[in-house]
Design a protein around this motif. Structure first.
Motif, mmCIF file in Angstrom:
data_model
loop_
_atom_site.group_PDB
_atom_site.id
_atom_site.type_symbol
_atom_site.label_atom_id
_atom_site.label_comp_id
_atom_site.label_asym_id
_atom_site.label_seq_id
_atom_site.Cartn_x
_atom_site.Cartn_y
_atom_site.Cartn_z
ATOM 1 N N TRP A 249 -16.450 24.962 -15.165
ATOM 2 C CA TRP A 249 -15.275 24.327 -14.517
ATOM 3 C C TRP A 249 -13.792 24.926 -14.633
ATOM 4 N N PRO A 250 -13.656 25.750 -15.523
ATOM 5 C CA PRO A 250 -12.260 26.415 -15.856
ATOM 6 C C PRO A 250 -12.106 27.392 -14.731
ATOM 7 N N LEU A 251 -13.324 27.834 -13.994
ATOM 8 C CA LEU A 251 -13.255 28.582 -13.029
ATOM 9 C C LEU A 251 -12.526 27.976 -11.671
ATOM 10 N N TYR A 252 -12.931 26.908 -11.346
ATOM 11 C CA TYR A 252 -12.439 26.115 -10.211
ATOM 12 C C TYR A 252 -10.696 25.807 -10.237
ATOM 13 N N PRO A 253 -10.133 25.418 -11.404
ATOM 14 C CA PRO A 253 -8.820 25.241 -11.340
ATOM 15 C C PRO A 253 -8.277 26.878 -11.384
ATOM 16 N N ALA A 254 -8.647 27.721 -11.982
ATOM 17 C CA ALA A 254 -8.226 28.936 -12.072
ATOM 18 C C ALA A 254 -7.998 29.630 -10.629
ATOM 19 N N VAL A 255 -9.110 29.270 -9.687
ATOM 20 C CA VAL A 255 -9.167 29.833 -8.316
ATOM 21 C C VAL A 255 -7.964 29.146 -7.438
ATOM 22 N N VAL A 256 -7.918 27.809 -7.652
ATOM 23 C CA VAL A 256 -6.898 26.936 -7.009
ATOM 24 C C VAL A 256 -5.379 27.368 -7.276
ATOM 25 N N VAL A 257 -5.118 27.634 -8.664
ATOM 26 C CA VAL A 257 -3.689 28.236 -9.024
ATOM 27 C C VAL A 257 -3.550 29.614 -8.523
ATOM 28 N N LEU A 258 -4.591 30.484 -8.731
ATOM 29 C CA LEU A 258 -4.311 31.998 -8.382
ATOM 30 C C LEU A 258 -4.127 31.679 -6.623
ATOM 31 N N GLY A 259 -4.759 31.015 -5.944
ATOM 32 C CA GLY A 259 -4.714 31.078 -4.477
ATOM 33 C C GLY A 259 -3.125 30.525 -4.014
ATOM 34 N N LEU A 260 -2.816 29.454 -4.931
ATOM 35 C CA LEU A 260 -1.502 28.968 -4.611
ATOM 36 C C LEU A 260 -0.504 29.859 -4.930
ATOM 37 N N LEU A 261 -0.631 30.476 -5.989
ATOM 38 C CA LEU A 261 0.341 31.659 -6.506
ATOM 39 C C LEU A 261 0.424 32.717 -5.378
ATOM 40 N N LEU A 262 -0.709 33.110 -4.894
ATOM 41 C CA LEU A 262 -0.930 34.321 -4.063
ATOM 42 C C LEU A 262 -0.242 33.394 -2.557
ATOM 43 N N TRP A 263 -0.411 32.474 -2.425
ATOM 44 C CA TRP A 263 0.346 31.937 -1.148
ATOM 45 C C TRP A 263 1.686 31.940 -1.199
ATOM 46 N N PHE A 264 2.057 31.459 -2.313
ATOM 47 C CA PHE A 264 3.749 31.008 -2.503
ATOM 48 C C PHE A 264 4.410 32.593 -2.747
ATOM 49 N N ARG A 265 3.704 33.375 -3.259
ATOM 50 C CA ARG A 265 4.211 34.854 -3.340
ATOM 51 C C ARG A 265 4.238 35.608 -2.012
ATOM 52 N N ARG A 266 3.373 35.000 -1.210
ATOM 53 C CA ARG A 266 3.277 35.763 0.248
ATOM 54 C C ARG A 266 2.643 37.161 0.067
ATOM 55 N N ILE A 267 1.638 37.235 -0.725
ATOM 56 C CA ILE A 267 0.807 38.143 -0.891
ATOM 57 C C ILE A 267 -0.463 38.358 -0.078
ATOM 58 N N THR B 262 5.536 47.375 -1.014
ATOM 59 C CA THR B 262 4.027 47.561 -0.599
ATOM 60 C C THR B 262 3.104 47.710 -1.866
ATOM 61 N N PHE B 263 3.535 48.809 -2.801
ATOM 62 C CA PHE B 263 2.903 49.300 -3.753
ATOM 63 C C PHE B 263 2.970 48.041 -4.946
ATOM 64 N N ARG B 264 3.952 47.524 -4.866
ATOM 65 C CA ARG B 264 4.401 46.253 -6.213
ATOM 66 C C ARG B 264 3.398 45.410 -5.751
ATOM 67 N N ARG B 265 3.430 45.191 -4.549
ATOM 68 C CA ARG B 265 2.492 43.725 -3.986
ATOM 69 C C ARG B 265 0.808 44.146 -4.218
ATOM 70 N N LEU B 266 0.657 45.114 -4.039
ATOM 71 C CA LEU B 266 -0.878 45.729 -4.208
ATOM 72 C C LEU B 266 -0.975 45.692 -5.596
ATOM 73 N N VAL B 267 -0.280 46.009 -6.384
ATOM 74 C CA VAL B 267 -0.421 46.031 -7.977
ATOM 75 C C VAL B 267 -0.701 44.574 -8.472
ATOM 76 N N GLU B 268 -0.020 43.774 -7.908
ATOM 77 C CA GLU B 268 0.116 42.312 -8.195
ATOM 78 C C GLU B 268 -0.897 41.788 -7.860
ATOM 79 N N ALA B 269 -1.632 41.848 -6.392
ATOM 80 C CA ALA B 269 -2.683 41.452 -6.029
ATOM 81 C C ALA B 269 -3.703 41.563 -7.052
#
Length: 102
Positions: A84-102, A56-63
């Motif tokens: 414009w670089p902010l938009y793909p960054a948000v998408v990439v980080l959102g997908l990363l969080l979703w796939f990592r199940r954080i 739980t602590f590791r996931r919190l630090v990762e988030a």
């Protein structure tokens, strides 16, 4: 085992009620209370894994790390006056969080 739908008494090995066909609920908690044992049952998280404070602590630090990356990208975009670089960054980080199940 008693059916929660119709109240029919079924044999212990049955998976479905003989009267109504509903799936029978078996619970270790009920079995423990029937045996009058005071041993606590293991706690499980919503993922079915044993509760682990370090995980739980590791996931919190990762988030928080991902949030920091997003803040850096937003700061660079703010100072460069290009957003414009902010938009793909948000998408990439959102997908990363979703796939990592954080």
């Amino acid at each position: 085992m008693i059916c929660t739908g119709c109240g029919q008494q079924n044999q212990d090995g049955e998976r479905f009620c003989q009267k109504c066909g509903k799936k029978l609920q078996s619970s270790r908690r009920m079995a423990a209370s029937d045996d009058n044992s005071s041993a606590p049952l293991p706690r499980f998280t919503h993922h079915g894994l044993p509760e682990d404070r370090w995980l739980t602590f590791r996931r919190l630090v990762e988030a928080w790390g991902y949030l920091g990356v997003l803040a850096v990208v937003a700061a660079v975009c703010f100072f460069q006056k290009t957003w414009w670089p902010l938009y793909p960054a948000v998408v990439v980080l959102g997908l990363l969080l979703w796939f990592r199940r954080i």
